[in-house]
Design an enzyme around this catalytic site. Structure first.
Site, short mmCIF file in Angstrom:
data_model
loop_
_atom_site.label_atom_id
_atom_site.label_comp_id
_atom_site.label_asym_id
_atom_site.label_seq_id
_atom_site.Cartn_x
_atom_site.Cartn_y
_atom_site.Cartn_z
NE ARG A 1 -8.71 20.55 -7.20
CZ ARG A 1 -8.78 20.03 -5.86
NH1 ARG A 1 -8.59 20.45 -5.03
NH2 ARG A 1 -9.49 18.78 -5.95
CE LYS B 1 -12.47 20.98 -7.69
NZ LYS B 1 -13.12 20.09 -8.70
CG HIS C 1 -6.06 20.06 -13.82
ND1 HIS C 1 -6.17 21.07 -12.56
CD2 HIS C 1 -6.78 19.00 -13.60
CE1 HIS C 1 -7.07 20.35 -11.74
NE2 HIS C 1 -7.37 18.97 -12.31
NE ARG D 1 -5.40 18.44 -8.95
CZ ARG D 1 -5.60 17.97 -7.81
NH1 ARG D 1 -4.64 18.67 -6.80
NH2 ARG D 1 -6.86 17.45 -7.07
CG HIS E 1 -9.05 13.38 -5.92
ND1 HIS E 1 -8.16 12.64 -6.65
CD2 HIS E 1 -8.93 14.59 -6.72
CE1 HIS E 1 -7.71 13.31 -7.80
NE2 HIS E 1 -8.01 14.56 -7.85
CE1 TYR F 1 -3.80 11.94 -12.41
CE2 TYR F 1 -5.03 11.46 -10.73
CZ TYR F 1 -4.66 12.37 -11.56
OH TYR F 1 -5.06 13.61 -11.46
#
Length: 298
Positions: free
Chosen positions: A148, A172, A244, A247, A270, A279
């Site tokens: 990110r 995050k 992004h 990514r 994730h 994806y």
């Protein structure tokens, strides 16, 4: 309880109890601030713990006139979180948005770049410019490690474990993970460090920050967006490209080359595999390959 007090307490809760990043906290706070502005503009005097469902619904209805369904859904989710916090702290007994449903929105598939387009953008970097080697190293890291933008600008020299083939990434909620880093990415980072970064006068507090601006400080998110936007315009690429996008391309290309979803999930950081599963929808040929390889009736 007044709105500003409630908002400040809520932001503290998001930081300490939920461990969210400052960027996430700002986004949650913005949802509440929009409601506060609406109340002020319409001369509605009501506290956060006594606001009625009708008032909040009216705000959502008015907001829907100027924002798209996805933004509306995000706004509703943010406000629900705020009022759930007030319930958690025993300031309220019910959530005024409890019966408010978010608009139906489809899952948005991320934009991706082909391998040739990745090469086109990186090869367009002017290595003769003072920031050229830095920009190449940054884009190679974005794509090569699937970071990110916030993870990129916060990357530290002490996070580089090149001998082991990994970098430590803080994602995050300050959650850390180790991501493999290939030799070519290591090469360009080392070129930047030994040929460019060591000539920069570094400001106190940024000695360990990997990627620096010309003033010896940490780069901003906006600067990374600007660098990529200029390169996209320079090569005439007719796509909306952001940090992004690199990514997303990282994950998509891994999947196309038969990497398993669980490994991709771990590298992207994730929490849920369902986030990574998006994806699969980008390249349905992957599903065909899996069927042909593993189904007993092939």
């Amino acid at each position: 309880m007044k709105w500003n007090q409630a908002l400040n307490d809520y932001k503290l809760y998001l930081k300490i109890e939920r461990g969210l990043s400052q960027n996430s906290i700002d986004n949650y706070a913005l949802d509440v601030q929009k409601l506060m502005s609406f109340l002020e503009e319409n001369n509605i005097s009501v506290s956060p713990v006594s606001i009625s469902s009708e008032t909040v619904k009216h705000f959502i209805y008015e907001s829907a006139k100027t924002i798209n369904p996805r933004s509306q859904s995000r706004l509703i989710s943010g406000l629900k979180s705020f009022f759930n916090y007030l319930i958690f702290e025993n300031y309220m007994e019910y959530n005024p948005l409890e019966l408010v449903e978010s608009p139906k929105i489809g899952r948005k598939l991320p934009d991706t770049l082909s391998e040739d387009e990745i090469d086109l953008l990186i090869n367009a970097i002017d290595l003769g410019a003072p920031e050229g080697e830095r920009n190449r190293a940054m884009l190679e890291t974005l794509y090569g490690c699937g970071l990110r933008v916030s993870e990129l600008i916060n990357l530290r020299i002490s996070d580089l474990f090149f001998e082991e083939g990994f970098i430590k990434v803080t994602g995050k909620g300050d959650k850390q993970r180790f991501v493999p880093i290939v030799g070519i990415t290591q090469k360009y980072i080392n070129i930047y460090r030994t040929q460019v970064r060591n000539h920069i006068i570094i400001k106190p507090g940024f000695e360990d920050t990997l990627f620096l601006n010309r003033r010896g400080k940490q780069l901003t998110r906006a600067m990374i967006f600007t660098i990529i936007k200029r390169l996209t315009e320079q090569v005439g690429l007719k796509k909306k490209v952001s940090p992004h996008t690199f990514r997303h391309s990282f994950a998509t290309h891994l999947l196309q080359n038969n990497a398993d979803l669980r490994s991709i999930q771990l590298m992207l950081g994730h929490e849920s595999i369902t986030t990574t599963e998006i994806y699969v929808h980008l390249d349905k040929s992957h599903l065909t390959k899996v069927m042909e390889k593993f189904h007993p009736r092939k």
